[in-house]
Design an enzyme around this catalytic site. Structure first.
Site, PDB file in Angstrom:
ATOM      1  CD  GLU A 288      -2.236  -1.436   2.798  1.00  0.00           C
ATOM      2  OE1 GLU A 288      -1.842  -0.667   3.698  1.00  0.00           O
ATOM      3  OE2 GLU A 288      -3.001  -2.386   3.005  1.00  0.00           O
ATOM      4  N   PRO A 289       1.703   1.433  -0.995  1.00  0.00           N
ATOM      5  CG  PRO A 289       2.917   1.348  -2.993  1.00  0.00           C
ATOM      6  CD  PRO A 289       1.913   0.587  -2.193  1.00  0.00           C
ATOM      7  N   GLY A 290       1.974   4.956  -0.767  1.00  0.00           N
ATOM      8  CA  GLY A 290       1.373   6.224  -1.163  1.00  0.00           C
ATOM      9  C   GLY A 290       2.468   7.188  -1.561  1.00  0.00           C
ATOM     10  NE  ARG A 291       6.045   9.810   3.020  1.00  0.00           N
ATOM     11  CZ  ARG A 291       5.528  10.802   3.727  1.00  0.00           C
ATOM     12  NH1 ARG A 291       5.769  12.046   3.391  1.00  0.00           N
ATOM     13  NH2 ARG A 291       4.792  10.547   4.790  1.00  0.00           N
ATOM     14  CE1 TYR A 331       2.413  14.556   9.550  1.00  0.00           C
ATOM     15  CE2 TYR A 331       2.549  15.620   7.408  1.00  0.00           C
ATOM     16  CZ  TYR A 331       1.897  14.793   8.294  1.00  0.00           C
ATOM     17  OH  TYR A 331       0.736  14.188   7.912  1.00  0.00           O
ATOM     18  CB  CYS A 358      -1.751  36.276  10.299  1.00  0.00           C
ATOM     19  SG  CYS A 358      -2.568  37.114   8.964  1.00  0.00           S
ATOM     20  CE1 TYR A 387      -0.521  10.841   2.955  1.00  0.00           C
ATOM     21  CE2 TYR A 387       1.780  10.489   2.371  1.00  0.00           C
ATOM     22  CZ  TYR A 387       0.542   9.981   2.699  1.00  0.00           C
ATOM     23  OH  TYR A 387       0.334   8.620   2.779  1.00  0.00           O
TER      24      TYR A 387
HETATM   25  C1  LIG Z   1      -1.237   6.078   4.969  1.00  0.00           C
HETATM   26  C2  LIG Z   1      -1.269   4.621   4.798  1.00  0.00           C
HETATM   27  C3  LIG Z   1      -0.519   4.030   3.780  1.00  0.00           C
HETATM   28  C4  LIG Z   1       0.406   4.794   2.895  1.00  0.00           C
HETATM   29  O1  LIG Z   1       1.490   5.328   3.573  1.00  0.00           O
HETATM   30  P1  LIG Z   1       2.731   5.939   2.749  1.00  0.00           P
HETATM   31  O2  LIG Z   1       3.692   6.314   3.793  1.00  0.00           O
HETATM   32  O3  LIG Z   1       2.215   7.125   2.018  1.00  0.00           O
HETATM   33  O4  LIG Z   1       3.231   4.888   1.850  1.00  0.00           O
HETATM   34  C5  LIG Z   1      -0.646   2.669   3.609  1.00  0.00           C
HETATM   35  N1  LIG Z   1      -1.438   1.919   4.412  1.00  0.00           N
HETATM   36  C6  LIG Z   1      -2.173   2.470   5.392  1.00  0.00           C
HETATM   37  C7  LIG Z   1      -3.040   1.595   6.220  1.00  0.00           C
HETATM   38  C8  LIG Z   1      -2.106   3.832   5.624  1.00  0.00           C
HETATM   39  O5  LIG Z   1      -2.812   4.371   6.616  1.00  0.00           O
END
Ligand SMILES: *Cc1c(COP(=O)(O)O)cnc(C)c1O
Length: 433
Positions: A288-291, A331, A358, A387
């Site tokens: 589940e990669p996002g970043r 962050y 501000c 993000y």
């Molecule tokens: C946010 C999240 C991700 C993705 O995280 P990244 O750091 O963006 O890869 C994957 N799985 C779950 C359950 C998340 O909450």
């Protein structure tokens, strides 16, 4: 690797001059590189060639419809965390039947929506939620496919706000009670046990936390396969990207040099480390990669409004702000900032790059060495593809920024800059005033 590079002293995204994008679409504006996303996707899937892997793009990182369509065309599934995200995937034509639904507080309506859309699996975060999912599925006359998110209690060595795999975090069920919750699940009429899941945190830049977590889970996963016939193990997302040296990281030679010590996380190194631990389980592996997928594929373009020389400190005041890109304020995140017109050798200044809001926290960078800048100069805030826009807001009644997608020499505005009328569209002044 990414496709933001200087060419003829100007910063380009693929074949397009960022100066031109700013002129045509205004600033602040997010710009994404389609080919960088494609390359990130194929590098990660290639590195997992040794197992049967399914990439579920964690769309909370960047949920623009065009970006979702691109992932869908690559064959990606999605990791969804809300009813809104389920509807976005549907709107983009993505496949919900291969996707997973995560999150600690799923509402009844969201669970219904997921089940009605044929979700592949719901990732359960507590026993209470398991019972809720059972009731909702029963009400719909269906069985809910689930996996339990287990908290392996390993330290991902990342920022406190993005670590999720320690026992003090709100995520998942404790490692030691995992078998108990599976036993409960097996006894519920409307639940179908489909897999098991972990996600230990975000922006993880070394492979060892992943190895520790997968290694710790291995015997439990084997046991779950034996007892309940689970079909998959989701090892989550969390792969980090280069925020420092972000520009240099677009060059393969930079990786060869920096990676000499083997300290940086690359998809290849990640695959080499986790595949051997997963192979003998003979299960489908979900990621589940996002970043990692989108982070280095986007920049925030912003224009200098003023250069201000304070008492002992210089400020570059830009038209982008914390409402557009929240990560530095939220962050303490580092983003490399570079001029769109390549700096000539010579004078540089040390300055804070700040927005017009501000709040002292409205600061993209502190004490940064930058070339001499003047009003009207364009800057690119790098590694802003994940993000970024998704966390943007309207503080100070600032419009949501525009988003632009580049693909080779093609350019499309994929989100129009918000108008003032849209900002106030849901507000009402009651009669009694
Ligand atoms: C946010 C999240 C991700 C993705 O995280 P990244 O750091 O963006 O890869 C994957 N799985 C779950 C359950 C998340 O909450």
């Amino acid at each position: 690797m990414h496709q933001f590079k200087y060419r003829d002293n100007k910063l380009f995204c693929e074949s397009v001059d960022l100066d031109r994008i700013a002129a045509e679409h205004g600033t602040p504006c997010y710009v994404y590189s389609a080919n960088t996303i494609r390359e990130n996707y194929s590098r990660l899937s290639d590195s997992l060639a040794g197992v049967n892997a399914r990439i579920c793009y964690a769309m909370k990182a960047n949920s623009n419809l065009a970006v979702l369509r691109l992932f869908s065309s690559l064959g990606a599934a999605f990791d969804l965390v809300s009813g809104g995200e389920i509807r976005r995937v549907a709107a983009a034509g993505g496949n919900i039947g291969t996707s997973v639904f995560a999150g600690v507080g799923k509402r009844v309506e969201e669970i219904e929506l997921a089940l009605r859309n044929g979700i592949f699996s719901i990732h359960v975060e507590s026993e209470a939620e398991l019972h809720r999912i059972d009731r909702v599925a029963g009400g719909l006359g269906r069985k809910a496919p689930v996996a339990v998110r287990v908290n392996p209690d390993v330290d991902a060595g990342t920022h406190a706000k993005i670590t999720t795999g320690k026992s003090e975090n709100k995520f998942g069920v404790p490692f030691d009670s995992a078998l108990d919750i599976y036993r409960t699940a097996a006894g519920l009429e409307n639940i179908e046990i489909r897999g098991v899941q972990i996600h230990i945190g975000s922006q993880i830049t070394r492979v060892d936390p992943f190895v520790a977590a997968v290694g710790k889970m291995h015997p439990l996963v084997e046991e779950l396969k034996k007892r309940y016939g689970i079909g998959y193990f989701s090892i989550g997302g969390g792969l980090g990207i280069a925020y420092e040296h972000a520009l240099a990281s677009g060059d393969p030679a930079w990786w060869d040099k920096e990676d000499g010590g083997g300290s940086l996380l690359t998809p290849e190194r990640y695959g080499e480390a986790v595949v051997p631990l997963l192979k003998d389980l003979d299960l489908e592996v979900l990621l589940e990669p996002g970043r990692f997928m989108v982070g280095n594929a986007g920049v925030l373009l912003t224009r200098v409004e003023h250069v201000k020389h304070g008492a002992g400190r210089n400020f570059v005041i830009v038209d982008g702000a914390m409402n557009d890109l929240l990560r530095p304020a939220m962050y303490d995140a580092y983003h490399e900032i570079v001029p769109v017109a390549e700096a000539r050798e010579g004078d540089s200044v040390n300055a804070d790059v700040v927005g017009p809001i501000c709040e002292s926290g409205d600061c993209f960078a502190r004490q940064r060495t930058l070339p001499q800048l003047a009003e009207g100069d364009l800057l690119a805030v790098l590694s802003a593809g994940a993000y970024g826009f998704v966390m943007a807001g309207r503080y100070n009644t600032r419009a949501m920024p525009a988003e632009v997608l580049v693909d080779g020499d093609k350019v499309a505005e994929v989100t129009a800059r918000e108008t003032f009328e849209r900002i106030i569209a849901n507000e009402r002044i009651p009669d009694f005033l």
